[in-house]
Scaffold this motif. Structure first.
Motif, PDB file in Angstrom:
ATOM      1  N   LEU A 352       0.829  -1.212   0.000  1.00 20.88           N
ATOM      2  CA  LEU A 352       0.000   0.000   0.000  1.00 20.88           C
ATOM      3  C   LEU A 352       0.862   1.260   0.000  1.00 20.88           C
ATOM      4  N   GLU A 353       1.952   1.161   0.731  1.00 26.71           N
ATOM      5  CA  GLU A 353       2.894   2.290   0.792  1.00 26.71           C
ATOM      6  C   GLU A 353       3.489   2.569  -0.593  1.00 26.71           C
ATOM      7  N   ASN A 354       3.946   1.498  -1.260  1.00 29.16           N
ATOM      8  CA  ASN A 354       4.515   1.658  -2.606  1.00 29.16           C
ATOM      9  C   ASN A 354       3.482   2.225  -3.568  1.00 29.16           C
ATOM     10  N   PHE A 355       2.284   1.731  -3.402  1.00 27.21           N
ATOM     11  CA  PHE A 355       1.180   2.149  -4.269  1.00 27.21           C
ATOM     12  C   PHE A 355       0.929   3.650  -4.143  1.00 27.21           C
ATOM     13  N   LYS A 356       0.785   4.084  -2.912  1.00 26.11           N
ATOM     14  CA  LYS A 356       0.493   5.492  -2.645  1.00 26.11           C
ATOM     15  C   LYS A 356       1.639   6.394  -3.137  1.00 26.11           C
ATOM     16  N   ALA A 357       2.858   5.932  -2.894  1.00 27.02           N
ATOM     17  CA  ALA A 357       4.023   6.725  -3.332  1.00 27.02           C
ATOM     18  C   ALA A 357       4.019   6.865  -4.849  1.00 27.02           C
ATOM     19  N   ALA A 358       3.651   5.788  -5.536  1.00 33.28           N
ATOM     20  CA  ALA A 358       3.619   5.833  -7.008  1.00 33.28           C
ATOM     21  C   ALA A 358       2.556   6.824  -7.484  1.00 33.28           C
ATOM     22  N   VAL A 359       1.371   6.739  -6.912  1.00 32.56           N
ATOM     23  CA  VAL A 359       0.281   7.637  -7.325  1.00 32.56           C
ATOM     24  C   VAL A 359       0.689   9.095  -7.120  1.00 32.56           C
ATOM     25  N   ASN A 360       1.313   9.357  -5.986  1.00 34.47           N
ATOM     26  CA  ASN A 360       1.670  10.738  -5.654  1.00 34.47           C
ATOM     27  C   ASN A 360       2.893  11.254  -6.399  1.00 34.47           C
ATOM     28  N   ASN A 361       3.586  10.339  -7.071  1.00 37.69           N
ATOM     29  CA  ASN A 361       4.739  10.756  -7.859  1.00 37.69           C
ATOM     30  C   ASN A 361       4.282  11.058  -9.299  1.00 37.69           C
ATOM     31  N   ASP A 362       3.599  12.156  -9.472  1.00 41.43           N
ATOM     32  CA  ASP A 362       3.133  12.582 -10.789  1.00 41.43           C
ATOM     33  C   ASP A 362       2.377  11.459 -11.505  1.00 41.43           C
ATOM     34  N   LEU A 363       1.503  10.776 -10.753  1.00 43.61           N
ATOM     35  CA  LEU A 363       0.648   9.718 -11.302  1.00 43.61           C
ATOM     36  C   LEU A 363       1.435   8.616 -12.008  1.00 43.61           C
ATOM     37  N   ASP A 364       2.310   7.975 -11.283  1.00 42.81           N
ATOM     38  CA  ASP A 364       3.055   6.852 -11.848  1.00 42.81           C
ATOM     39  C   ASP A 364       2.155   5.611 -11.784  1.00 42.81           C
ATOM     40  N   THR A 365       1.207   5.564 -12.708  1.00 47.22           N
ATOM     41  CA  THR A 365       0.202   4.491 -12.661  1.00 47.22           C
ATOM     42  C   THR A 365       0.806   3.127 -12.990  1.00 47.22           C
ATOM     43  N   HIS A 366       1.887   3.111 -13.752  1.00 51.84           N
ATOM     44  CA  HIS A 366       2.527   1.827 -14.043  1.00 51.84           C
ATOM     45  C   HIS A 366       3.013   1.184 -12.736  1.00 51.84           C
ATOM     46  N   SER A 367       3.727   1.946 -11.919  1.00 49.95           N
ATOM     47  CA  SER A 367       4.221   1.390 -10.647  1.00 49.95           C
ATOM     48  C   SER A 367       3.072   1.061  -9.700  1.00 49.95           C
ATOM     49  N   ALA A 368       1.995   1.835  -9.789  1.00 52.37           N
ATOM     50  CA  ALA A 368       0.823   1.530  -8.960  1.00 52.37           C
ATOM     51  C   ALA A 368       0.245   0.173  -9.355  1.00 52.37           C
ATOM     52  N   LEU A 369       0.252  -0.094 -10.667  1.00 49.94           N
ATOM     53  CA  LEU A 369      -0.243  -1.396 -11.133  1.00 49.94           C
ATOM     54  C   LEU A 369       0.673  -2.530 -10.690  1.00 49.94           C
ATOM     55  N   VAL A 370       1.976  -2.282 -10.677  1.00 52.81           N
ATOM     56  CA  VAL A 370       2.921  -3.307 -10.217  1.00 52.81           C
ATOM     57  C   VAL A 370       2.581  -3.695  -8.775  1.00 52.81           C
ATOM     58  N   ALA A 371       2.308  -2.693  -7.933  1.00 52.85           N
ATOM     59  CA  ALA A 371       1.938  -2.975  -6.534  1.00 52.85           C
ATOM     60  C   ALA A 371       0.622  -3.749  -6.478  1.00 52.85           C
ATOM     61  N   PHE A 372      -0.323  -3.374  -7.338  1.00 52.62           N
ATOM     62  CA  PHE A 372      -1.632  -4.037  -7.356  1.00 52.62           C
ATOM     63  C   PHE A 372      -1.477  -5.521  -7.730  1.00 52.62           C
ATOM     64  N   LEU A 396      -6.539  -8.392   3.158  1.00 53.17           N
ATOM     65  CA  LEU A 396      -6.313  -8.484   1.716  1.00 53.17           C
ATOM     66  C   LEU A 396      -7.430  -7.805   0.935  1.00 53.17           C
ATOM     67  N   LYS A 397      -8.663  -8.093   1.331  1.00 57.02           N
ATOM     68  CA  LYS A 397      -9.821  -7.553   0.603  1.00 57.02           C
ATOM     69  C   LYS A 397      -9.849  -6.019   0.688  1.00 57.02           C
ATOM     70  N   ASP A 398      -9.582  -5.479   1.863  1.00 57.04           N
ATOM     71  CA  ASP A 398      -9.577  -4.014   2.012  1.00 57.04           C
ATOM     72  C   ASP A 398      -8.509  -3.367   1.134  1.00 57.04           C
ATOM     73  N   ALA A 399      -7.349  -4.022   1.076  1.00 57.66           N
ATOM     74  CA  ALA A 399      -6.265  -3.460   0.260  1.00 57.66           C
ATOM     75  C   ALA A 399      -6.624  -3.515  -1.222  1.00 57.66           C
ATOM     76  N   VAL A 400      -7.237  -4.626  -1.635  1.00 56.88           N
ATOM     77  CA  VAL A 400      -7.670  -4.743  -3.037  1.00 56.88           C
ATOM     78  C   VAL A 400      -8.675  -3.635  -3.355  1.00 56.88           C
ATOM     79  N   ASP A 401      -9.638  -3.452  -2.458  1.00 56.49           N
ATOM     80  CA  ASP A 401     -10.667  -2.422  -2.692  1.00 56.49           C
ATOM     81  C   ASP A 401     -10.058  -1.029  -2.741  1.00 56.49           C
ATOM     82  N   LYS A 402      -9.093  -0.794  -1.881  1.00 54.96           N
ATOM     83  CA  LYS A 402      -8.476   0.529  -1.840  1.00 54.96           C
ATOM     84  C   LYS A 402      -7.728   0.815  -3.151  1.00 54.96           C
ATOM     85  N   MET A 403      -6.916  -0.149  -3.572  1.00 59.19           N
ATOM     86  CA  MET A 403      -6.164   0.068  -4.819  1.00 59.19           C
ATOM     87  C   MET A 403      -7.100   0.151  -6.009  1.00 59.19           C
ATOM     88  N   ASN A 404      -8.082  -0.747  -6.048  1.00 60.07           N
ATOM     89  CA  ASN A 404      -9.007  -0.713  -7.180  1.00 60.07           C
ATOM     90  C   ASN A 404      -9.889   0.540  -7.148  1.00 60.07           C
TER      91      ASN A 404
END
Ligand SMILES: [Zn+2]
Length: 467
Positions: A352-372, A396-404
């Motif tokens: 979740l941490e990696n995911f959030k950092a990716a999103v906040n880094n000028d929308l690095d959606t590729h890295s966000a998908l890697v975390a997902f 697990l379910k909460d994290a999936v819902d959050k990322m999705n």
């Protein structure tokens, strides 16, 4: 959160004016035809940017204009013998349908140009009064040489040899005076407005200035579009709005790059001009296209090919299967294996941490998908155990819902009752080792548009995906 601002040409920390609400204006479609997948890439980008703001806890006021009067809409309505309103309503409805199929959130206000003519006329009158606009034989024009900051967004310079642009096809290489108001000619037929100005209709650029000012205020946080709008459209919007209000128009300008098809620009003459329907008719799930868009950075060109779309269709199937398998596992309560729960918690938090950092880094959606996808792998390996602790499941379910909730690549859907029943029957045949009958039922389920996957703990049903 950091965003690349076209105005400063660098990544900047994002801070909304009032600290909690983001005012966001995004240039919408001209509703004269079906939008193509290049346009849709831009609209998905708007959606993702808004979701990123929402993930940060901001409330977003999102406005997207519909250009329902210009040369093209007038021509189209005349050729089909329909009113401008009827003609543009048809394509507006198709556009809304596309947004829905791509899971683009509907918390958007969609003002139409034709509903805001009065506001445009007021601004034009004020620009005339202040000396930024002048009257010519065929309309009222903005004098770009009068606005000192002209070119601050695009770098374009006014060199004195500028001309006047009369129609809606704009010169992309040179600064030119542009029409704020076009006087009526016979070509316009029944399309005209009167009121504060002589009989005519608005130019394209003025509508966005008018609607942004009216619905979001003099200075807004974010204004978006595709890169081809930087010049002249957005440059002209700045000139009009700032000359009119005397204040800064937009704090952050954010632009999405183009979509290419097989390495080439999309064009009708090359025959590579695709709409979302073209993809759907080949059996693809619209969300595969969304996934493809998210896998590349919004400031990079994206090369669309049907082969790569197939790859994303496969990934979409994986997402569907992983989420359904996790939901299917047996959950038990009260027998918490604390060490195991703790371990899962640590892994989930890290992702979740990696995911959030990716999103906040000028929308690095590729890295966000890697975390997902790493999270989905973790779901798979947990689901393989067949039964899991309730706490593990919830983590697990909460994290999936959050990322999705940000990515929006998985949308729940109903499996029809008859398909469920056939699947149950098939499972019985399988248990009886009656594989011929079981396979027949699998085929029938397939024919109805569904796929059945056998897992260690039974089966799950998904939609059919292109293989
Ligand atoms: Zn616009």
């Amino acid at each position: 959160m950091e965003l690349f601002n076209t105005l400063s040409k660098k990544k900047e920390k994002f801070n909304p004016i009032d600290g909690k609400t983001v005012s966001m204006y995004t240039c919408g479609p001209t509703v004269y035809n079906y939008v193509h997948i290049g346009n849709l890439r831009t609209f998905i980008f708007y959606d993702i940017l808004k979701r990123a703001f929402e993930l940060e806890g901001y409330t977003v006021q999102h406005v997207m204009n519909l250009t329902d009067v210009d040369d093209k809409t007038i021509k189209g309505s005349q050729e089909t013998g329909t009113s401008l309103e009827d003609y543009t309503t048809v394509y507006t409805n198709y556009f809304m349908e596309d947004l829905k199929r791509l899971n683009i959130k509907d918390n958007i206000k969609f003002p139409k140009a034709t509903e805001n003519i009065d506001e445009m006329q007021s601004i034009i009158n004020e620009l005339l009064k202040k000396g930024y606009a002048y009257e010519a034989d065929d309309g009222i024009y903005y004098d770009v040489s009068k606005f000192n900051d002209y070119g601050k967004l695009s770098g374009m310079t006014v060199n004195g040899k500028y001309s006047r642009i009369k129609n809606d096809d704009y010169d992309k290489e040179n600064a030119a005076d542009f029409a704020l108001w076009k006087y009526w000619t016979e070509n316009d037929g029944k399309v005209y407005w009167e009121g504060k100005l002589k009989k005519g209709r608005p130019g394209w650029h003025i509508e966005c200035s008018a609607m942004s000012l009216k619905y979001l205020g003099k200075t807004i946080d974010v204004h978006c579009g595709a890169v081809d709008l930087i010049f002249p459209h957005h440059e002209n919007e700045i000139a009009q709005s700032e000359a009119y209000t005397g204040q800064k128009f937009v704090n952050y300008w954010v632009h999405a790059e183009h979509l290419l098809v097989n390495g080439q620009k999309m064009s009708k003459s090359l025959g590579n001009f695709y709409t979302l329907n073209d993809l759907v008719q080949q059996g693809f799930n619209p969300l595969s296209f969304r996934l493809m868009v998210l896998d590349s950075h919004y400031r990079n060109r994206l090369d669309f090919t049907f082969d790569s779309l197939k790859k994303y269709e496969k990934l979409l199937k994986k997402i569907d299967l992983s989420i359904k398998s996790l939901e299917k596992t047996e959950k038990y309560e009260g027998n918490n294996n604390n060490a195991r729960v703790q371990q899962i918690q640590d892994q989930v938090n890290k992702l979740l941490e990696n995911f959030k950092a990716a999103v906040n880094n000028d929308l690095d959606t590729h890295s966000a998908l890697v975390a997902f996808f790493s999270l989905l792998d973790l779901c798979d390996s947990t689901a393989e155990k067949g039964s899991i602790d309730n706490l593990e499941y919830k983590l697990l379910k909460d994290a999936v819902d959050k990322m999705n909730g940000f990515l929006g690549v998985y949308v729940e859907y109903e499996i029809p009752k008859d398909v469920e029943e056939l699947a149950e029957k098939r499972e019985e045949f399988r248990k009886q080792k009656n594989f011929v009958e079981a396979d027949e039922l699998r085929e029938r389920i397939n024919g109805k548009g569904y796929y059945i996957a056998d897992l260690p703990r039974g089966f799950v049903i998904t939609k059919n995906y292109v293989e």
